[in-house]
Design a protein around this motif. Structure first.
Motif, PDB file in Angstrom:
ATOM      1  N   HIS A 114      79.136  48.893 -12.759  1.00  0.00           N
ATOM      2  CA  HIS A 114      78.221  49.331 -13.827  1.00  0.00           C
ATOM      3  C   HIS A 114      76.983  50.008 -13.239  1.00  0.00           C
ATOM      4  CE1 HIS A 114      76.050  49.303 -17.597  1.00  0.00           C
ATOM      5  NE2 HIS A 114      75.034  48.718 -16.977  1.00  0.00           N
ATOM      6  N   THR A 115      76.429  49.419 -12.172  1.00  0.00           N
ATOM      7  CA  THR A 115      75.241  50.005 -11.531  1.00  0.00           C
ATOM      8  C   THR A 115      75.550  51.384 -10.975  1.00  0.00           C
ATOM      9  OG1 THR A 115      74.407  47.799 -10.975  1.00  0.00           O
ATOM     10  CG2 THR A 115      73.501  49.675  -9.744  1.00  0.00           C
ATOM     11  N   GLU A 117      77.898  53.494 -11.900  1.00  0.00           N
ATOM     12  CA  GLU A 117      78.098  54.456 -12.993  1.00  0.00           C
ATOM     13  C   GLU A 117      76.766  54.881 -13.610  1.00  0.00           C
ATOM     14  OE1 GLU A 117      80.659  52.269 -15.540  1.00  0.00           O
ATOM     15  OE2 GLU A 117      82.518  52.886 -14.516  1.00  0.00           O
ATOM     16  N   GLN A 118      75.870  53.894 -13.839  1.00  0.00           N
ATOM     17  CA  GLN A 118      74.572  54.210 -14.437  1.00  0.00           C
ATOM     18  C   GLN A 118      73.737  55.116 -13.539  1.00  0.00           C
ATOM     19  OE1 GLN A 118      73.195  53.269 -17.538  1.00  0.00           O
ATOM     20  NE2 GLN A 118      75.333  52.799 -17.941  1.00  0.00           N
ATOM     21  N   GLU A 121      75.167  58.603 -13.458  1.00  0.00           N
ATOM     22  CA  GLU A 121      74.883  59.278 -14.738  1.00  0.00           C
ATOM     23  C   GLU A 121      73.437  59.767 -14.782  1.00  0.00           C
ATOM     24  OE1 GLU A 121      74.901  58.304 -19.550  1.00  0.00           O
ATOM     25  OE2 GLU A 121      75.751  56.884 -18.130  1.00  0.00           O
ATOM     26  N   ARG A 122      72.490  58.905 -14.329  1.00  0.00           N
ATOM     27  CA  ARG A 122      71.092  59.320 -14.279  1.00  0.00           C
ATOM     28  C   ARG A 122      70.887  60.491 -13.317  1.00  0.00           C
ATOM     29  NH1 ARG A 122      67.972  54.300 -12.429  1.00  0.00           N
ATOM     30  NH2 ARG A 122      66.335  55.864 -12.215  1.00  0.00           N
ATOM     31  N   GLY A 302      66.185  55.937 -19.159  1.00  0.00           N
ATOM     32  CA  GLY A 302      66.912  55.617 -17.936  1.00  0.00           C
ATOM     33  C   GLY A 302      66.016  55.010 -16.881  1.00  0.00           C
TER      34      GLY A 302
END
Length: 561
Positions: A114-115, A117-118, A121-122, A302
């Protein structure tokens, strides 16, 4: 789509291999390095999309690797993965430019995924935002040049009219502007060919017609008629109207028209210019600003996400610890109950021993406190999540009645991680403030921009701050008969004198490259003055601080007029 490449800098081979296997199975290309030096070499040789680095490694450690990667390119995100770091290490890593911090051992690899991917994305959002800003700068520059050219052409036309007053028909008939002379009774007494063509008549047919029929499509003189006002005081007027017949926006400039002696006003000169291209350019600019505001809001959300997660972690620990405590306490109570059951109707001595062992007086005192702390933790989690939800929820395109105090409180909550290590935020809200017509999400963004700027100014003033000193940000609200006033005051560095006349200019920033976009205060000024018909001013003193004052009307001025 190209596979993102992740560099793992980890001296523990077991941890490195387990992370490698998990991330590779989830579609990522993985490069490994067992030291900071080896990782830095790969960063120079390969295209890296994300760096996951341990904090403690032989030779070059994680902080030094982070520093070098940030100096090389701020577009490469770095996440610290460590089990030995302290709170100061976390703060230092984030200060140096880390995008996140993961604690080892990683009990749930999905959290790592999850980290990753986030962060990716940012990173993509930041790249797209930079490209959008570059495109916007080029577009604004090009359109500005075109508008300046239009202004120069218009001034040339007006100068030509002034010089050729005695040669009216020969000169004005060659001009693209729509020109007419109108007498006291609103009758057209002379006009050029362009005006006649726009009216669908010949010049001879148009003479004698009422100007209000064409300009306003009505036989009644409008309340804001510039012709009437110019005749009254002799002062020139300029208005803008939309002509539904031609489907064009027109800017109408009206000057007084005198008799041959030059003392008596006998009418007015109307010069109508097609400003449709300019209007469309302004509408396009507003659309671009809206998109930029949305993109900046997404970026702000974000950036705050890591802080929100940190804030949620503390109350969660309250709950977890106190639930464990309650479980253990009730286990002791079960022992007491069992002793009671076994001892009755025998001597009460086992009961006394059981009560002594369980320390019932201590439990009776601590259990209510534990429940209270748990409730407080849940409330904190709820308030943080609710504030984040309200802040990120897409607002209405139209103004709606809103509680300005609630908007400020929500913004303070979601931005807490931006200021909590630098400043104390003190609020002084008036209780009698009525709801005002407001674009809620855009006004929240205004408060956020100024609040974050205040925190940054305090951070610059206190520097590295080894003693944990904090500044102060005061936010107050007041209302009078016509306006609501918001004041945001900080005791930071103040605004440099050379920058004070430009802080509301788009793309102007006093911050270092990569930290400020130069859009925060420009957007704030546009939202307050253009979209809310209010004012935004500031007072500042170098080394003392800055106070921003926002005044918003209690009623929609455009509608009330």
């Amino acid at each position: 789509m190209t596979q993102p490449t992740i560099l793992l800098a980890e001296d523990d081979i077991f941890v490195r291999k387990s992370m490698h296997s998990f991330l590779k199975n989830n579609g990522y290309a993985i490069l490994e390095a067992e030291s900071g030096s080896e990782a830095w070499k790969l960063c120079q040789e390969k295209k890296i999309d994300l760096v996951l680095t341990d904090l403690r490694m032989p030779g070059m450690d994680g902080l030094e690797l982070l520093t070098r990667v940030v100096q090389k390119s701020r577009e490469i995100p770095v996440v610290i993965v460590s089990g030995v770091g302290t709170r100061n290490d976390v703060i230092e890593a984030l200060r140096l430019g880390a995008w996140g911090y993961i604690t080892k051992p990683i009990e749930d690899m999905n959290f790592l995924l999850h980290t990753v991917e986030q962060v990716l994305e940012r990173s993509q959002l930041r790249i797209k935002l930079r490209e959008r800003q570059q495109w916007l700068e080029e577009t604004v520059k090009k359109r500005t040049e075109e508008l300046e050219q239009e202004i120069r052409e218009r001034k040339a036309v007006e100068q030509m009219i002034s010089r050729a007053k005695q040669e009216w028909e020969r000169t004005v008939d060659a001009m693209p502007a729509l020109i007419a002379l109108v007498d006291h009774e609103q009758n057209i007494i002379r006009l050029n060919k362009a005006m006649a063509r726009a009216m669908g008549m010949t010049p001879a047919e148009a003479v004698g017609k009422k100007c209000c029929f064409y300009m306003h499509h009505s036989g009644i003189l409008p309340e804001n008629c510039p012709h009437h006002k110019v005749l009254m005081d002799g002062e020139p007027r300029t208005i803008e109207i939309y002509d539904p017949v031609q489907e064009k926006y027109l800017e109408i400039h009206v000057e007084p028209f005198y008799d041959t002696v030059g003392k008596t006003r006998i009418g007015t000169v109307h010069i109508a210019t097609d400003i449709t291209p300019r209007k469309k350019a302004e509408q396009e600019k507003e659309k671009l600003q809206t998109k930029l505001l949305h993109a900046q809001k997404l970026e702000a959300v974000g950036q705050l996400a890591a802080g929100i997660a940190h804030e949620i972690n503390t109350p969660t620990q309250f709950i977890s610890t106190n639930i464990d405590f309650l479980e253990e306490s009730f286990r002791d109570m079960a022992t007491v109950m069992e002793a009671l059951q076994n001892s009755l109707p025998e001597t009460p001595k086992p009961v006394q021993e059981a009560f002594e062992e369980a320390d019932w007086e201590y439990l009776a005192e601590e259990i209510p406190q534990a429940i209270s702390q748990s409730r407080e933790g849940v409330q904190r989690v709820t308030s943080i999540v609710q504030a984040m939800k309200e802040f990120s929820h897409p607002g209405s395109k139209d103004k709606v009645p809103a509680d300005i105090n609630k908007i400020i409180e929500t913004t303070i909550t979601v931005s807490r991680n931006e200021w909590k290590y630098l400043a104390e935020v003190i609020t002084d809200f008036a209780d009698d403030i009525p709801q005002i017509p407001c674009l809620v999400d855009e006004m929240g963004q205004v408060i956020l921009n100024i609040l974050v700027n205040a925190a940054h100014a305090i951070g610059e003033k206190i520097g590295d701050n080894p003693n944990g000193e904090k500044g102060t940000i005061r936010i107050s609200t007041r209302a009078d008969d016509s306006h609501v006033e918001i004041q945001i005051q900080d005791n930071g560095t103040g605004i440099p004198e050379h920058a004070r006349n430009r802080i509301f200019d788009p793309f102007f920033t006093t911050k270092e490259v990569g930290r400020g976009t130069g859009q925060g205060l420009a957007i704030a000024h546009d939202v307050v003055t253009e979209k809310h018909e209010g004012t935004i001013t500031f007072e500042t003193e170098k080394g003392v601080g800055t106070t921003f004052t926002i005044r918003l009307p209690l009623k929609n001025q455009t509608t009330s007029q």
